[in-house]
Design a protein around this motif. Structure first.
Motif, mmCIF file in Angstrom:
data_model
loop_
_atom_site.group_PDB
_atom_site.id
_atom_site.type_symbol
_atom_site.label_atom_id
_atom_site.label_comp_id
_atom_site.label_asym_id
_atom_site.label_seq_id
_atom_site.Cartn_x
_atom_site.Cartn_y
_atom_site.Cartn_z
ATOM 1 N N UNK A 167 0.814 -1.221 0.000
ATOM 2 C CA UNK A 167 0.000 0.000 0.000
ATOM 3 C C UNK A 167 0.846 1.269 0.000
ATOM 4 N N UNK A 168 2.053 1.217 0.544
ATOM 5 C CA UNK A 168 2.847 2.431 0.739
ATOM 6 C C UNK A 168 3.035 3.235 -0.541
ATOM 7 N N UNK A 169 3.538 2.643 -1.639
ATOM 8 C CA UNK A 169 3.744 3.473 -2.836
ATOM 9 C C UNK A 169 2.442 4.016 -3.415
ATOM 10 N N UNK A 170 1.358 3.246 -3.310
ATOM 11 C CA UNK A 170 0.067 3.721 -3.827
ATOM 12 C C UNK A 170 -0.425 4.913 -3.023
ATOM 13 N N UNK A 171 -0.339 4.808 -1.702
ATOM 14 C CA UNK A 171 -0.825 5.889 -0.853
ATOM 15 C C UNK A 171 0.111 7.101 -0.911
ATOM 16 N N UNK A 179 -6.158 -1.869 10.143
ATOM 17 C CA UNK A 179 -6.256 -1.283 8.800
ATOM 18 C C UNK A 179 -4.922 -0.998 8.120
ATOM 19 N N UNK A 180 -4.375 -1.990 7.450
ATOM 20 C CA UNK A 180 -3.098 -1.809 6.751
ATOM 21 C C UNK A 180 -3.176 -0.692 5.718
ATOM 22 N N UNK A 181 -4.307 -0.599 5.041
ATOM 23 C CA UNK A 181 -4.454 0.436 4.016
ATOM 24 C C UNK A 181 -4.470 1.832 4.626
ATOM 25 N N UNK A 182 -5.198 1.982 5.739
ATOM 26 C CA UNK A 182 -5.280 3.299 6.380
ATOM 27 C C UNK A 182 -3.995 3.662 7.101
ATOM 28 N N UNK A 183 -3.256 2.666 7.585
ATOM 29 C CA UNK A 183 -1.946 2.953 8.160
ATOM 30 C C UNK A 183 -1.061 3.623 7.113
ATOM 31 N N UNK A 184 -1.059 3.065 5.904
ATOM 32 C CA UNK A 184 -0.242 3.643 4.837
ATOM 33 C C UNK A 184 -0.778 5.009 4.421
ATOM 34 N N UNK A 185 -2.096 5.115 4.263
ATOM 35 C CA UNK A 185 -2.701 6.367 3.801
ATOM 36 C C UNK A 185 -2.425 7.516 4.763
ATOM 37 N N UNK A 186 -2.729 7.295 6.049
ATOM 38 C CA UNK A 186 -2.594 8.401 6.985
ATOM 39 C C UNK A 186 -1.163 8.585 7.473
#
Length: 356
Positions: A68-72, A291-298
């Motif tokens: 998720x990191x590069x996408x976010x 939330x792996x996705x939200x960890x990366x996003x925020x």
């Protein structure tokens, strides 16, 4: 490596704020109250490369976060370098932080392995004027712009509540994380306290496993030899404990599906696809979706904001979470982490249903 039905918090949404900055515009996509400290990044514009340091990559949870990191980073307008893996070594993590600082990064997003040891790396970053956002684990001390994390006390309480309502009496096991991490401490203490208060007919047995799958498998095997009458298990990290737990139970003929005689109720933490598959098969009963996705996003959102000179205040956010001030004085955005059971395991909004 984010309360229970009894601890539901009333979370309100705040309006999206748009802050106009001379020469640049920053969309505040996700915050409660903010303020501009005037302390923009070292290059004067709040831009620059950002280092991202992972705790480990042996867990499907952290593999997903890494993906998720590069996408976010792209969606949040952050120039993130290729992630660095500290391989479960707190000392290596400090070296990784210093290496990133020596490469001239203007911001750091770090998932600490050890809540105390990370202070040395945070101090190095502060001396260089580089803001840091901590993801998943809060440091005990040191300066960070924000901790992006879910309520880990709620993890332990949710697991306790589910097991307590499905196991009327008998022995339950919690396979704990690393107690050098605030996550391991929060989950362990919360589970223990909740059982003692609300389900006194349960006897809690504990396995300190330090987020290590081999340790979990070995100690669970030994414990089951002495206690074949276990009724429930709490896995504090499904990413590292799910497979060894299921394999150990299967090898002993103790892996019974939900509804069958002898089924051992199992609640996990993480929300990885493998846990959802196990729920569908009836091998485990529930998990808390971290939330792996939200960890990366925020993580990316807050590091950009910090590099722009923004700071934050406690209060509700517009993304269904609450910023709280920890006893250390550090601010933490406590992201939502729902309980997943057979009733909602196919919800397409769960991040574990959106990855391969």
């Amino acid at each position: 490596m984010p309360g229970t039905p009894a601890r539901k918090q009333n979370r309100s949404r705040t309006a999206r704020a748009v802050g106009a900055v001379a020469g640049a515009t920053l969309l505040l996509a996700a915050c409660g109250s903010t303020k501009d400290t005037g302390a923009a990044g070292a290059d004067g514009g709040g831009s620059g490369r950002v280092g991202v340091i992972l705790p480990l990559l042996t867990s499907p949870f952290w593999q997903s976060y890494n993906d998720y990191v590069p996408k976010m980073a792209e969606s949040e307008g952050v120039d993130a370098l290729k992630t660095v893996n500290s391989n479960s070594d707190p000392s290596q993590q400090i070296t990784d932080i210093n290496n990133q600082l020596n490469q001239g990064v203007k911001g750091l997003v770090v998932a600490p392995l050890d809540s105390a040891a990370i202070e040395a790396g945070l101090d190095q970053a502060e001396r260089k004027g580089v803001p840091v956002v901590a993801v998943d684990v809060a440091p005990d001390q040191g300066k960070v712009a924000m901790v992006v994390r879910a309520d880990n006390v709620a993890y332990g309480e949710k697991a306790c509540d589910y097991l307590g309502k499905n196991v009327t009496s008998g022995k339950v096991v919690q396979i704990m994380g690393d107690l050098a991490s605030v996550n391991g401490r929060d989950r362990s203490e919360a589970f223990r306290a909740c059982v003692r208060k609300n389900f006194p007919k349960l006897e809690v047995l504990e396995i300190p496993a330090k987020w290590e799958s081999d340790t979990a498998a070995s100690k669970l095997d030994t414990l089951l030899n002495a206690n074949p009458d276990i009724k429930g298990i709490y896995l504090q990290a499904g990413g590292v404990y799910l497979a060894p737990t299921l394999q150990t139970l299967k090898s002993k003929g103790m892996l019974k599906k939900a509804g069958q005689d002898g089924h051992i109720a199992i609640v996990s933490n993480d929300g990885i696809p493998q846990e959802y598959d196990a729920i569908r098969k009836g091998e485990i009963d529930a998990t808390v979706s971290q939330p792996a996705d939200l960890y990366a996003k925020y993580g990316m959102y807050y590091i950009r904001a910090a590099m722009e000179g923004k700071s934050f205040e406690p209060g509700p956010t517009d993304h269904d979470s609450t910023i709280v001030k920890l006893p250390s004085g550090i601010l933490e955005d406590q992201l939502p982490a729902p309980l997943v059971t057979k009733d909602n395991v196919d919800d397409p909004k769960l991040w574990g249903n959106t990855v391969g």
